[in-house]
Design an enzyme around this catalytic site. Sequence first.
Site, mmCIF file in Angstrom:
data_model
loop_
_atom_site.group_PDB
_atom_site.id
_atom_site.type_symbol
_atom_site.label_atom_id
_atom_site.label_comp_id
_atom_site.label_asym_id
_atom_site.label_seq_id
_atom_site.Cartn_x
_atom_site.Cartn_y
_atom_site.Cartn_z
ATOM 1 N N ARG A 183 35.662 41.180 37.448
ATOM 2 C CA ARG A 183 35.861 40.156 38.468
ATOM 3 C C ARG A 183 37.326 39.729 38.405
ATOM 4 N NH1 ARG A 183 31.149 38.786 35.640
ATOM 5 N NH2 ARG A 183 29.245 38.783 36.899
ATOM 6 N N LYS B 157 30.807 35.428 33.328
ATOM 7 C CA LYS B 157 30.160 34.190 33.731
ATOM 8 C C LYS B 157 29.340 33.621 32.582
ATOM 9 C CE LYS B 157 29.785 34.956 38.731
ATOM 10 N NZ LYS B 157 28.853 35.062 39.874
ATOM 11 N N HIS C 236 37.394 41.579 45.189
ATOM 12 C CA HIS C 236 36.032 41.745 44.661
ATOM 13 C C HIS C 236 35.398 43.035 45.166
ATOM 14 C CE1 HIS C 236 32.808 40.010 42.326
ATOM 15 N NE2 HIS C 236 31.946 40.272 43.297
ATOM 16 N N ARG D 271 35.547 45.753 42.679
ATOM 17 C CA ARG D 271 34.452 45.716 41.694
ATOM 18 C C ARG D 271 33.187 46.336 42.288
ATOM 19 N NH1 ARG D 271 31.815 42.774 37.370
ATOM 20 N NH2 ARG D 271 29.923 41.718 38.065
ATOM 21 N N HIS E 31 25.846 41.857 34.578
ATOM 22 C CA HIS E 31 24.796 41.179 35.325
ATOM 23 C C HIS E 31 23.679 40.750 34.370
ATOM 24 C CE1 HIS E 31 25.887 43.303 39.367
ATOM 25 N NE2 HIS E 31 26.616 42.237 39.145
ATOM 26 N N TYR F 229 23.088 47.816 44.544
ATOM 27 C CA TYR F 229 23.969 48.969 44.725
ATOM 28 C C TYR F 229 23.190 50.243 45.054
ATOM 29 C CZ TYR F 229 27.591 45.912 43.000
ATOM 30 O OH TYR F 229 28.461 44.855 42.859
#
Length: 316
Positions: free
Chosen positions: A171, A194, A262, A265, A288, A297
């Site tokens: 990110r 995150k 982004h 990514r 994730h 995806y």
Amino acid sequence: MTDAPFAQLPIAPDLATALNDWHAWLTGARRAAANTERAYTKDIADFLTFLADHLGAPPDLPAIQALHARDYRAWLARRAAGHVSAASRARGLAAIRGLLRYFARQGYVAETAVTAVRAPKQPRRQPRPISESAARDVLEMASEPAHAGAAPWVGLRDHALFLLLYAAGLRISEAMALTRGQAPVGETLSVTGKGGKERIAPILPAARRAIDAYLEQCPYTGDATDALFLGARGGPLADGIARKRMREIRRALGLPESATPHALRHSFATHLMAAGGDLRTIQELLGHADLSTTQRYTGVDQARLLAAYKAAHPRA
């Protein structure tokens, strides 16, 4: 981040104290990213400003405890009437839920009615990557001076940054948070994502060479704790500058508005998927928490295959 982000709100002193405790936890123990902190703080401030008008008095902790589900729904309805998107309304509700969970853990309030409020429905958006050839063009153009008189090292910086996003799936906030001491020297890089979650990202030789070339030409020196990517004046590079450069590149190349940093990514994940990468591995590489996020995806790749089939099959 602001030390007292709620100082100007129409709220009672007991609620202000609780909010400041939450904010200190969010930015300290929780280690929330700067963008998350800003978004949550803005959403909560909007909610509390609404409550002061809705209740006819500055809210305090007993007033928060006494709220009904209809009060939260009234706030969401007010935001919807103001053309706030479903995604932003859902994020705002998540921020309020997180705040009240913290309040409950600290004993400020008991369980509240917010748990009975459903998040606004929103369409599940597919990631919008760019093609492999477009990614190559972006990286090539990033290495060129943005304008006449631009320092050559700035182009090397932009090339290294965008290559890191595309080659390692970072990110932009993760890349901006890297320090000089974290400049990759091996085949992997430890990244803090995150929620303070750490993961290992692969580093291609081309990415290492690009970062080395940038650091060699960068006129500013620093120690291991200084930012890896620097702005033209030597301070940490602002992500707005990187986004601006990407806008210039996509317009020059005729790419869609979705071609953002982004998107590099997204392209990392989509191109790995197309080359046979498995979901679990890609989940780990992207950081994730939920596999369902990574599964988006597969839809992108299936759409690409179906489009190619319809374009090529004689009976399509």
